[in-house]
Motif scaffolding. Structure first.
Motif, PDB file in Angstrom:
ATOM      1  N   ASP A  23       0.829  -1.199   0.000  1.00 51.20           N
ATOM      2  CA  ASP A  23       0.000   0.000   0.000  1.00 51.20           C
ATOM      3  C   ASP A  23       0.869   1.257   0.000  1.00 51.20           C
ATOM      4  OD1 ASP A  23      -2.519   1.433   0.202  1.00 51.20           O
ATOM      5  OD2 ASP A  23      -1.946   1.829   2.286  1.00 51.20           O
ATOM      6  N   VAL A  24       1.876   1.276   0.863  1.00 51.25           N
ATOM      7  CA  VAL A  24       2.781   2.430   0.936  1.00 51.25           C
ATOM      8  C   VAL A  24       3.556   2.580  -0.369  1.00 51.25           C
ATOM      9  CG1 VAL A  24       4.834   3.364   2.081  1.00 51.25           C
ATOM     10  CG2 VAL A  24       2.973   2.395   3.447  1.00 51.25           C
ATOM     11  N   LEU A  25       4.069   1.481  -0.900  1.00 46.31           N
ATOM     12  CA  LEU A  25       4.843   1.554  -2.145  1.00 46.31           C
ATOM     13  C   LEU A  25       3.987   2.020  -3.312  1.00 46.31           C
ATOM     14  CD1 LEU A  25       7.143  -1.579  -1.895  1.00 46.31           C
ATOM     15  CD2 LEU A  25       7.764   0.824  -1.557  1.00 46.31           C
ATOM     16  N   SER A  26       2.723   1.623  -3.333  1.00 46.25           N
ATOM     17  CA  SER A  26       1.864   2.089  -4.422  1.00 46.25           C
ATOM     18  C   SER A  26       1.635   3.593  -4.313  1.00 46.25           C
ATOM     19  CB  SER A  26       0.541   1.336  -4.457  1.00 46.25           C
ATOM     20  OG  SER A  26      -0.256   1.661  -3.357  1.00 46.25           O
ATOM     21  N   ARG A  27       1.570   4.132  -3.107  1.00 42.90           N
ATOM     22  CA  ARG A  27       1.406   5.576  -2.923  1.00 42.90           C
ATOM     23  C   ARG A  27       2.661   6.325  -3.368  1.00 42.90           C
ATOM     24  NH1 ARG A  27      -1.647   8.030  -3.555  1.00 42.90           N
ATOM     25  NH2 ARG A  27      -3.074   7.261  -2.015  1.00 42.90           N
ATOM     26  N   THR A  65      -3.685  13.912  -5.388  1.00 46.31           N
ATOM     27  CA  THR A  65      -2.350  13.498  -4.957  1.00 46.31           C
ATOM     28  C   THR A  65      -1.958  14.201  -3.667  1.00 46.31           C
ATOM     29  OG1 THR A  65      -1.707  13.067  -7.251  1.00 46.31           O
ATOM     30  CG2 THR A  65       0.082  13.378  -5.651  1.00 46.31           C
ATOM     31  N   LEU A  66      -2.189  15.496  -3.596  1.00 48.51           N
ATOM     32  CA  LEU A  66      -1.862  16.242  -2.377  1.00 48.51           C
ATOM     33  C   LEU A  66      -2.660  15.737  -1.179  1.00 48.51           C
ATOM     34  CD1 LEU A  66      -1.587  19.825  -3.875  1.00 48.51           C
ATOM     35  CD2 LEU A  66       0.258  18.575  -2.704  1.00 48.51           C
ATOM     36  N   ARG A  67      -3.932  15.453  -1.377  1.00 48.09           N
ATOM     37  CA  ARG A  67      -4.763  14.939  -0.274  1.00 48.09           C
ATOM     38  C   ARG A  67      -4.262  13.575   0.194  1.00 48.09           C
ATOM     39  NH1 ARG A  67      -9.245  17.340   1.327  1.00 48.09           N
ATOM     40  NH2 ARG A  67     -10.312  15.403   1.859  1.00 48.09           N
ATOM     41  N   ALA A  68      -3.891  12.725  -0.741  1.00 47.26           N
ATOM     42  CA  ALA A  68      -3.387  11.398  -0.369  1.00 47.26           C
ATOM     43  C   ALA A  68      -2.059  11.512   0.368  1.00 47.26           C
ATOM     44  CB  ALA A  68      -3.235  10.531  -1.617  1.00 47.26           C
ATOM     45  N   LEU A  69      -1.189  12.387  -0.098  1.00 48.88           N
ATOM     46  CA  LEU A  69       0.103  12.578   0.575  1.00 48.88           C
ATOM     47  C   LEU A  69      -0.086  13.199   1.954  1.00 48.88           C
ATOM     48  CD1 LEU A  69       2.218  13.820  -2.467  1.00 48.88           C
ATOM     49  CD2 LEU A  69       2.462  11.629  -1.269  1.00 48.88           C
ATOM     50  N   GLU A  70      -1.056  14.074   2.083  1.00 52.11           N
ATOM     51  CA  GLU A  70      -1.376  14.659   3.389  1.00 52.11           C
ATOM     52  C   GLU A  70      -1.922  13.576   4.317  1.00 52.11           C
ATOM     53  OE1 GLU A  70      -4.000  18.326   5.305  1.00 52.11           O
ATOM     54  OE2 GLU A  70      -4.339  17.742   3.227  1.00 52.11           O
ATOM     55  N   ARG A  71      -2.803  12.749   3.809  1.00 50.13           N
ATOM     56  CA  ARG A  71      -3.381  11.659   4.602  1.00 50.13           C
ATOM     57  C   ARG A  71      -2.298  10.712   5.108  1.00 50.13           C
ATOM     58  NH1 ARG A  71      -5.755   6.317   3.162  1.00 50.13           N
ATOM     59  NH2 ARG A  71      -7.143   5.798   4.886  1.00 50.13           N
ATOM     60  N   ASP A  72      -1.298  10.459   4.264  1.00 49.48           N
ATOM     61  CA  ASP A  72      -0.208   9.548   4.637  1.00 49.48           C
ATOM     62  C   ASP A  72       0.854  10.211   5.510  1.00 49.48           C
ATOM     63  OD1 ASP A  72      -1.435   7.528   3.238  1.00 49.48           O
ATOM     64  OD2 ASP A  72      -0.133   7.683   1.485  1.00 49.48           O
ATOM     65  N   GLY A  73       0.686  11.493   5.814  1.00 48.57           N
ATOM     66  CA  GLY A  73       1.618  12.182   6.695  1.00 48.57           C
ATOM     67  C   GLY A  73       2.886  12.647   6.004  1.00 48.57           C
ATOM     68  N   THR A  92       6.432  17.126   5.289  1.00 49.95           N
ATOM     69  CA  THR A  92       6.646  16.885   6.716  1.00 49.95           C
ATOM     70  C   THR A  92       8.043  16.273   6.853  1.00 49.95           C
ATOM     71  OG1 THR A  92       5.783  14.644   6.567  1.00 49.95           O
ATOM     72  CG2 THR A  92       4.185  16.411   7.066  1.00 49.95           C
ATOM     73  N   SER A  93       8.479  16.023   8.060  1.00 47.96           N
ATOM     74  CA  SER A  93       9.781  15.368   8.233  1.00 47.96           C
ATOM     75  C   SER A  93       9.754  13.967   7.625  1.00 47.96           C
ATOM     76  CB  SER A  93      10.200  15.328   9.705  1.00 47.96           C
ATOM     77  OG  SER A  93       9.228  14.664  10.473  1.00 47.96           O
ATOM     78  N   LEU A  94       8.607  13.303   7.712  1.00 47.20           N
ATOM     79  CA  LEU A  94       8.463  11.986   7.091  1.00 47.20           C
ATOM     80  C   LEU A  94       8.591  12.106   5.574  1.00 47.20           C
ATOM     81  CD1 LEU A  94       7.862   8.953   7.452  1.00 47.20           C
ATOM     82  CD2 LEU A  94       5.425   9.538   7.316  1.00 47.20           C
ATOM     83  N   GLY A  95       7.926  13.092   4.990  1.00 41.93           N
ATOM     84  CA  GLY A  95       8.024  13.322   3.549  1.00 41.93           C
ATOM     85  C   GLY A  95       9.434  13.671   3.123  1.00 41.93           C
ATOM     86  N   ALA A  96      10.112  14.494   3.913  1.00 45.52           N
ATOM     87  CA  ALA A  96      11.493  14.865   3.599  1.00 45.52           C
ATOM     88  C   ALA A  96      12.410  13.646   3.642  1.00 45.52           C
ATOM     89  CB  ALA A  96      11.986  15.941   4.568  1.00 45.52           C
TER      90      ALA A  96
END
Length: 131
Positions: A23-27, A65-73, A92-96
Motif C-alpha cells: 500500500d505504501v509503495l503504491s502511494r 495526490t496532495l490529499r493522499a500525501l497529506e493523509r499519509d503524513g 513533513t519530516s516523514l516526507g522529507a
C-alpha cells in the motif's frame, strides 16, 4: 524469512505487513506522488506553483495526490486566513525522509535507461520474430 544467497528478507505476500508495505509503495511509487514530493523538496509551494512545475498534471489529479500525501503524513497543508485564503503545501519530516531514496531511484533510472531500452528492443524483436 531471508534469502540465503542475497541476505534480502523475503516477504510472504499474504501477511498483513506485506500488504501494508504494498500500500505504501503504491502511494510513493506513482508518478504524480514522486513528482510532488520532489518538487516540495525544494521548499513549500502553493497549489498553482506546483501545477506550473509539474507538467501535464490536471488540477483534479494534483488535488487528489496532495490529499493522499497529506493523509499519509508526507505533506502538510497550511491555510492562512487571508482574502482569498492562502494555502501552502510542504513536506513533513516523514516526507522529507523520502526524498533521498526517491532521488537515488531516479539516479539509478538515469544510469540504467540505456540498458533498459536495449533490453526492451531485444525483447520486442524476439517477440516479433516469434510471431
Amino acid at each position: 524469512m531471508s534469502d540465503r544467497n542475497t541476505g534480502v528478507t523475503m516477504h510472504v505476500p499474504d501477511q498483513p505487513s506485506c500488504r501494508a508495505v504494498n500500500d505504501v509503495l503504491s502511494r510513493i511509487g506513482d508518478k504524480w506522488s514522486v513528482r510532488v514530493v520532489m518538487s516540495l523538496a525544494r521548499g513549500s509551494k502553493r497549489f498553482n506553483e506546483l501545477r506550473r512545475e509539474i507538467d501535464s498534471i490536471s488540477q483534479r489529479m494534483l488535488t487528489r495526490t496532495l490529499r493522499a500525501l497529506e493523509r499519509d503524513g508526507l505533506v502538510d497543508r497550511t491555510v492562512t486566513p487571508t482574502v482569498p485564503p492562502r494555502v501552502d503545501y510542504a513536506l513533513t519530516s516523514l516526507g522529507a525522509s523520502l526524498t533521498g531514496p526517491v532521488a537515488m531511484l531516479g539516479e539509478w533510472a538515469m544510469d540504467n535507461i540505456g540498458a533498459i531500452e536495449t533490453a526492451r528492443s531485444q525483447f520486442d524483436a524476439a517477440e516479433a520474430d516469434a510471431c
